[in-house]
Enzyme design. Structure first.
Site, PDB file in Angstrom:
ATOM      1  N   VAL A   1      21.445  32.862  76.904  1.00 38.76           N
ATOM      2  CA  VAL A   1      22.607  33.306  77.679  1.00 38.76           C
ATOM      3  C   VAL A   1      22.425  33.001  79.167  1.00 38.76           C
ATOM      4  CG1 VAL A   1      24.020  35.291  78.349  1.00 38.76           C
ATOM      5  CG2 VAL A   1      23.140  35.112  76.003  1.00 38.76           C
TER       6      VAL A   1
ATOM      7  N   GLU B   1      30.787  43.753  79.490  1.00 39.03           N
ATOM      8  CA  GLU B   1      31.632  43.169  78.423  1.00 39.03           C
ATOM      9  C   GLU B   1      30.806  42.418  77.392  1.00 39.03           C
ATOM     10  OE1 GLU B   1      34.355  42.941  76.310  1.00 39.03           O
ATOM     11  OE2 GLU B   1      35.502  43.129  78.162  1.00 39.03           O
TER      12      GLU B   1
ATOM     13  N   GLY C   1      30.204  39.640  72.036  1.00 43.11           N
ATOM     14  CA  GLY C   1      30.135  38.394  72.781  1.00 43.11           C
ATOM     15  C   GLY C   1      31.318  38.125  73.674  1.00 43.11           C
TER      16      GLY C   1
ATOM     17  N   ILE D   1      34.447  38.195  73.053  1.00 38.99           N
ATOM     18  CA  ILE D   1      35.720  38.871  72.774  1.00 38.99           C
ATOM     19  C   ILE D   1      35.965  39.964  73.804  1.00 38.99           C
ATOM     20  CG2 ILE D   1      37.100  40.075  71.056  1.00 38.99           C
ATOM     21  CD1 ILE D   1      35.120  39.089  68.926  1.00 38.99           C
TER      22      ILE D   1
ATOM     23  N   GLY E   1      20.025  29.003  62.074  1.00 42.12           N
ATOM     24  CA  GLY E   1      19.879  29.609  63.403  1.00 42.12           C
ATOM     25  C   GLY E   1      20.738  30.841  63.613  1.00 42.12           C
TER      26      GLY E   1
ATOM     27  N   GLU F   1      17.501  35.593  63.191  1.00 41.95           N
ATOM     28  CA  GLU F   1      16.213  35.416  63.861  1.00 41.95           C
ATOM     29  C   GLU F   1      15.077  35.475  62.844  1.00 41.95           C
ATOM     30  OE1 GLU F   1      15.755  37.576  67.594  1.00 41.95           O
ATOM     31  OE2 GLU F   1      17.903  37.961  67.545  1.00 41.95           O
TER      32      GLU F   1
ATOM     33  N   ASP G   1      21.489  46.644  65.638  1.00 47.71           N
ATOM     34  CA  ASP G   1      22.345  45.974  66.614  1.00 47.71           C
ATOM     35  C   ASP G   1      23.779  46.506  66.534  1.00 47.71           C
ATOM     36  OD1 ASP G   1      22.903  43.341  68.330  1.00 47.71           O
ATOM     37  OD2 ASP G   1      24.410  43.430  66.743  1.00 47.71           O
TER      38      ASP G   1
ATOM     39  N   LYS H   1      26.189  48.845  69.254  1.00 48.70           N
ATOM     40  CA  LYS H   1      27.545  48.489  69.666  1.00 48.70           C
ATOM     41  C   LYS H   1      28.537  49.598  69.309  1.00 48.70           C
ATOM     42  CE  LYS H   1      26.486  43.574  69.277  1.00 48.70           C
ATOM     43  NZ  LYS H   1      26.405  42.443  68.327  1.00 48.70           N
TER      44      LYS H   1
ATOM     45  N   GLY I   1      26.107  33.932  70.786  1.00 46.39           N
ATOM     46  CA  GLY I   1      25.914  32.553  71.241  1.00 46.39           C
ATOM     47  C   GLY I   1      25.866  32.494  72.753  1.00 46.39           C
TER      48      GLY I   1
END
Lengths: 429, 429
Positions: free
Chosen positions: A16, A130, A135, A137, A188, A191, A202, A206, A305
């Site tokens: 990133v 954000e 990501g 969105i 990919g 992980e 994760d 969120k 991504g």
């Protein structure tokens, strides 16, 4: 336009961070025009300084992140290193030295967002994030700002691309979990250690962030009920298909019917194929928001991504820089409702239960009695028998999760129930 | 929290205005907490003062809109009367007297947004208008703010609920246009005079607003190519189905491939059933945004209606009030790219053309020659013959719209072409 540049410190230069740096360089003119002042990359803190980073002058690279965020000339710190420490200390230090912060750190925000918000407010600075959820969105800003005049009752979403990729593969190819995970790893999407994704840590982080913002209360990671998706089987997908459903790992944040509490949870669930979330393929994310006046909204896009996440970071960077020039700040923490977070037992949902039972008369009556004793009403039962064995598939009406799990525990104790093949919640109806 | 209330003047108290007033009253506590000060409805300008409006004290009602926006104690003017005048004069007067403005007026913003922005900037006030495009769907804010660090290349959307309802009916029931329009009218989805919707004036205004914001340039209603959907037939839907497509009225804003110009257009088009916009049913709206870093995003929700539109208005109201308290303003007009808007002829698209032709040898060769002479490459041709008549369905590769329409004009002149049964652009691939 102001000619003196706003100075940005970048913490982390991985997938990133390197995209953030690249776009800051290649789109410098656009960013300056939109902000009203140029922005300058003033330093990049990394762990491995020797690595060649194309487009980033070597003199900007430092391993001294603490020193970088302590510089009094830094206007904005962009934190994309993730994890709890040293991220937390670096962010609070940045605020102390007068910088605003843009972060993509879902784990830290879910674990201890309150500390970050408090530091931001104390020093009159901005905390934007954000990129921490879904990501590219736009989701945090719509919830914090666009829906600020509305009452959000429910947030239902696919917020983890890795697990959606795996479940989508299982659904479309009939693959088992391990096989689909292998493919995700090879491509990919997963992980080397997929635990954070497949065990839904994760997604739970969120969910905590979304629930807090949606309901204007404080929701921490520990408040979120969490079930991973490693035990979803090809047989579950077959059952789902018979129901006209598919299986998704959903993050669900709800206001209780009486409005006095909220819940947040992450688990695999069946949803009808007719639901827009059912057709979210591959590693895409999508989030449904139900609000009193707005009705049902959906936000869809790439949930992870380098470039998509950088897009979200840079949108925040522009906002924070504009605020800085205006000597103002954007919305801070909003927890005025102080709504408590109820436990999973109080969630009202439906169960799809597959039982292996003895193939003899009276079994269905026995099973139905257990449901009735727990106050759980049955919607449909399907009974199939083969080779002296039989199976029962029961779909319940809506009931508290505690009553449903109590029912399952009691069913397991029946002599005539050989095993509980699967339990899956049914959502999105 | 500040105890002195911010004062709001409401212009218009129809379907949207009455919902704004209702929510301001019923959710006063939430709004105050989110803004940091209470908001008070200080006056409501209407045309018919005698009408009973539940929940709105009669003493707030006035027919003197000009007087209301000229009051120096008004902090925010909410304009939901629509149309060009008196809305424009009322809004500029509001700015002159120190108020910020929240508007849902797509026609005015598309026709003369520049005047409104200039007045807002001159007086240091805010102009917000989330409700002007796609009702409750957060779209203006994501484009203006969330994607402020990205480069938007394309906006593709269904932004008119009435026409989507009609087209969806035609698609699912096989009904003709008139029949579907009658149903839309009976259900309240279409107005007695449906011209603004079915001739796409409404969608064109929204396209102008979206294109201007997405590309940071000025796009006026006159710059938008517009084709209504009254001539879409059941036969077109049959052709679309054979292509694996459906038909939607799309607003399409694009940056040219060389980046030096933009286009904005509204017309019916075939889109593949696999495209997410194809499954947008009934009166829902949905907008696809393609950005360089973010990738493909979609925003979906109710595009009209009193409560959804009020949700968007109130989100803006909260933002504008927060800005007022912070003595700051949100983003203003951003037209720094000054990209020119190209005409429809320069748009690159594909055509689906149905021709009625003479059933004799050499016709296909003749037709193909016309395409070649205009530099239009053919993707597929389907030839069917019955009773001495034949039909040709040609789908082209991508070509400039001028070349495609030139081709059609030349085809009409061929003796062997009895008629052009339908022409439809193909998008979303």
């Amino acid at each position: 336009m102001r000619t003196r540049p706003l100075k940005v410190a970048l913490l982390g230069c991985g997938v990133v961070g390197s995209e953030v740096a690249r776009i800051m360089t290649t789109h410098a003119g656009d960013l300056a025009a939109r902000i009203g002042a140029p922005v300058e990359l003033a330093g990049v803190a990394v762990r491995r300084p020797a690595k060649v980073r194309e487009g980033i002058p070597q003199e900007l690279i430092t391993t001294d992140a603490k020193g970088l965020v302590s510089r009094d000339d830094i206007d904005v710190v962009v934190e994309v290193i993730g994890g709890i420490e040293p991220a937390r200390t670096l962010i609070t230090t940045a605020f102390e030295h007068g910088a605003s912060v843009v972060s993509a750190n879902k784990a830290l925000l879910a674990e201890d967002g309150a500390t970050l918000y408090a530091a931001a407010e104390k020093h009159g600075r901005d905390l934007y994030f954000e990129a921490a959820v879904a990501g590219a969105i736009p989701l945090i800003r719509p919830l914090r700002e666009s829906l600020a005049g509305d009452k959000v009752n429910r947030v239902l979403g696919i917020v983890n691309g890795t697990t959606n990729f795996i479940l989508d593969k299982m659904d479309t190819s009939g693959a088992g979990y391990s096989e689909a995970l292998d493919e995700a790893t090879a491509l990919g999407y997963a992980e080397a250690d997929p635990t954070a994704d497949v065990e839904a840590f994760d997604a739970a982080a969120k969910a905590a962030i979304l629930a807090g913002i949606a309901f204007h209360t404080r929701v921490r990671l520990d408040d979120v009920y969490r079930e991973g998706m490693t035990e979803v089987t090809a047989a579950d997908f077959a059952s789902a298909k018979q129901m006209g459903c598919t299986i998704k790992l959903l993050a669900i944040c709800e206001r209780a019917a009486d409005g006095r509490s909220v819940t947040a949870r992450v688990h695999p669930a069946m949803i009808p194929l007719s639901h827009p979330l059912a057709s979210v393929r591959e590693a895409y994310n999508a989030v449904f928001v139900e609000a009193e006046a707005a009705g049902r909204l959906m936000f869809y896009g790439p949930g992870a991504g380098g470039a998509p996440t950088a897009s979200a970071v840079l949108g925040d960077l522009v906002a924070v820089c504009r605020n800085k020039l205006a000597e103002a700040t954007g919305p801070g923490e909003s927890v005025y409702t102080q709504l408590p977070v109820s436990s999973m037992g109080e969630v009202v949902t439906r169960y799809h239960i597959s039982l292996d039972v003895a193939d003899k008369p009276g079994v269905l009556a026995q099973v139905a009695t257990v449901f009735a004793e727990h106050g759980v009403s049955i919607d449909t039962v399907r009974q199939t028998g083969k080779d002296g064995e039989a199976s029962l598939v029961v779909v319940t009406h809506r009931a508290p999760d505690a009553a449903l799990s109590g029912t399952v525990a009691a069913l397991r104790k029946l002599d005539t129930v050989r095993g509980v093949a699967s339990i899956m919640r049914v959502e999105g109806e």
